[in-house]
Enzyme design. Sequence first.
Site, PDB file in Angstrom:
ATOM      1  N   HIS A  72       0.842  -1.198   0.000  1.00 28.87           N
ATOM      2  CA  HIS A  72       0.000   0.000   0.000  1.00 28.87           C
ATOM      3  C   HIS A  72       0.877   1.248   0.000  1.00 28.87           C
ATOM      4  CE1 HIS A  72      -4.058  -1.723   1.557  1.00 28.87           C
ATOM      5  NE2 HIS A  72      -3.482  -2.530   0.694  1.00 28.87           N
ATOM      6  N   TYR A 200      -9.491   5.134   7.301  1.00 26.83           N
ATOM      7  CA  TYR A 200      -9.791   5.430   8.706  1.00 26.83           C
ATOM      8  C   TYR A 200     -10.848   6.528   8.692  1.00 26.83           C
ATOM      9  CZ  TYR A 200      -5.365   3.150  10.154  1.00 26.83           C
ATOM     10  OH  TYR A 200      -4.354   2.258  10.390  1.00 26.83           O
ATOM     11  N   PRO A 292      -4.947   0.254  18.828  1.00 29.04           N
ATOM     12  CA  PRO A 292      -4.624  -0.279  17.498  1.00 29.04           C
ATOM     13  C   PRO A 292      -4.641   0.757  16.370  1.00 29.04           C
ATOM     14  CG  PRO A 292      -6.803  -0.992  18.186  1.00 29.04           C
ATOM     15  CD  PRO A 292      -6.198  -0.309  19.363  1.00 29.04           C
ATOM     16  N   LYS A 296       0.520  -0.214  15.235  1.00 29.17           N
ATOM     17  CA  LYS A 296       1.928  -0.236  15.677  1.00 29.17           C
ATOM     18  C   LYS A 296       2.301  -1.449  16.539  1.00 29.17           C
ATOM     19  CE  LYS A 296       3.466   3.503  13.922  1.00 29.17           C
ATOM     20  NZ  LYS A 296       3.568   2.899  12.608  1.00 29.17           N
ATOM     21  N   TYR A 384       3.592   6.802  10.485  1.00 35.15           N
ATOM     22  CA  TYR A 384       2.729   5.671  10.125  1.00 35.15           C
ATOM     23  C   TYR A 384       3.541   4.521   9.523  1.00 35.15           C
ATOM     24  CZ  TYR A 384      -1.566   3.363   8.493  1.00 35.15           C
ATOM     25  OH  TYR A 384      -2.577   2.467   8.288  1.00 35.15           O
TER      26      TYR A 384
END
Length: 433
Positions: A72, A200, A292, A296, A384
Amino acid sequence: MRTQVAIVGAGPAGMFLAHLLHAAGLDCVVLERRDRAFVEGRVRAGVLEPITVDLMRELGLAEGLERGGLAHDGVNIATGGELLRIDLASLVGVGLTVYGQQEVMRDLFDGAVARGIHIVWEADDVVLEGLDGAEPFVTWRHGQTGHRLDCDFVAGCDGFHGVSRSSIPAQDLRTYERVYPFGWLGILADVPPCNDELVYANHERGFALASMRSETRSRYYVQVALDEQVDDWPDERFWDELCLRLGPQTAAKLTRGPSFEKSIAPLRSFVAEPMRWGRLFLAGDAAHIVPPTGAKGMNLAVSDVIMLADGLIEHYRANKDHGLETYSKRALARVWKAERFSWWLTSITHRFPDADPFSQQMQLAELDYLRSSEAAQRSFAENYVGLPMARPGRRAKASAAAPEGAVRGTSQSIGKKLERTCAGAAPGEGKAT
Ligand code: FAD
Ligand code: DHB
């Protein structure tokens, strides 16, 4: 029985450590309370940082990942009826890989069987002894029979509820904790993902996340109140709520179907310091928990054990303990930054039951800043995909911004399937040093 390193727990931390030590010619035994099917069946993480992908390649365990991992290059945040795409690859030069923790565990266990790594399954009543002396040992029971393992070091990789952290006297341990007033209800369903990248969603009804495991299997989550039960959420209610929260643009592409896994996970931030006590070294969820939201947890377990393995290898090969002596400090420096990112991302994407109007405006301002500032997006992307890791004695591989000796993952992710895109080591190639 005697070994060099006794590893408690066969989750990601314990098994990656076992492979790293084995590849370096060190002897270890892994003690796990459950059986293999249980550990492999636990539905958990799905997003791997480049550091984790690179380690699987380095250990020659990436065959399944090359075949089934999804690369991704970007990630999306749905807010205010719009989709904000953060282009990880163009902002920081790397992306992420979607590959389930269940598959990671299968690959680690298959590799352990092939390499003769010793795992003791169903080890009950594990007790750690002599940790503050030079001759620690671990005892456990299997059925009616008691066992003892003498060792030089114990690696506590037994997760948040394990025995390792509680073997440290309370006065020598400092803990920090935040428990969030909600959980995540997650499902797995054999339907194609609604989007080719993760979404998200921050919605007035609560957070939602669209993820996946493959091109035919989807993983979805919605924020729920702490007193809600799985039975309160029949599939139709879940799909209806998910579609509302993801917004019309994403919901239009969503395929519904029967879920075959459904569970609720509470959200918590937690850190225990230090991560070393005498001859005991904590790693992964045994020492820290993140909510979550930033994906990580498993990746932190991996970076911990890379640093721990470096220290143990230095101890045996060079008779030096600098790596072991600085392990806790170095690991915690990375852990706290991941704690910060996971807490921040949770705080800007979830509905807090006690949020006042000012807090809600702050959330909107954070999201608006992220939408409008490339600097903010770069900072998001850097965290991220995973911050670089300090590994003394190692040369930096990639990032120009990384500190001396820091190693950032090098995986390329251009396109979808890893096998089509990666110029990294072929499966089975490479060996830990
Ligand atoms: P664990 O996986 O908990 O393993 C510990 C092992 O020790 C277990 O097998 C346990 O049975 C064993 N054990 C416990 N007590 C004992 C004992 N007394 N004796 C012997 N053995 C014992 N992380 C990510 O990186 N990316 C994600 O996308 C992500 N998503 C997540 C989504 C959800 C819903 C959840 C719940 C977690 C997610 N995580 C994610 C977090 C990730 O799953 C954990 O951080 C990771 O499993 C930690 O690995 P570990 O080896 O430290 O601990
Ligand atoms: C998944 C889990 C996460 O916690 C996350 O942030 C992204 C994806 C997953 O299970 O796919």
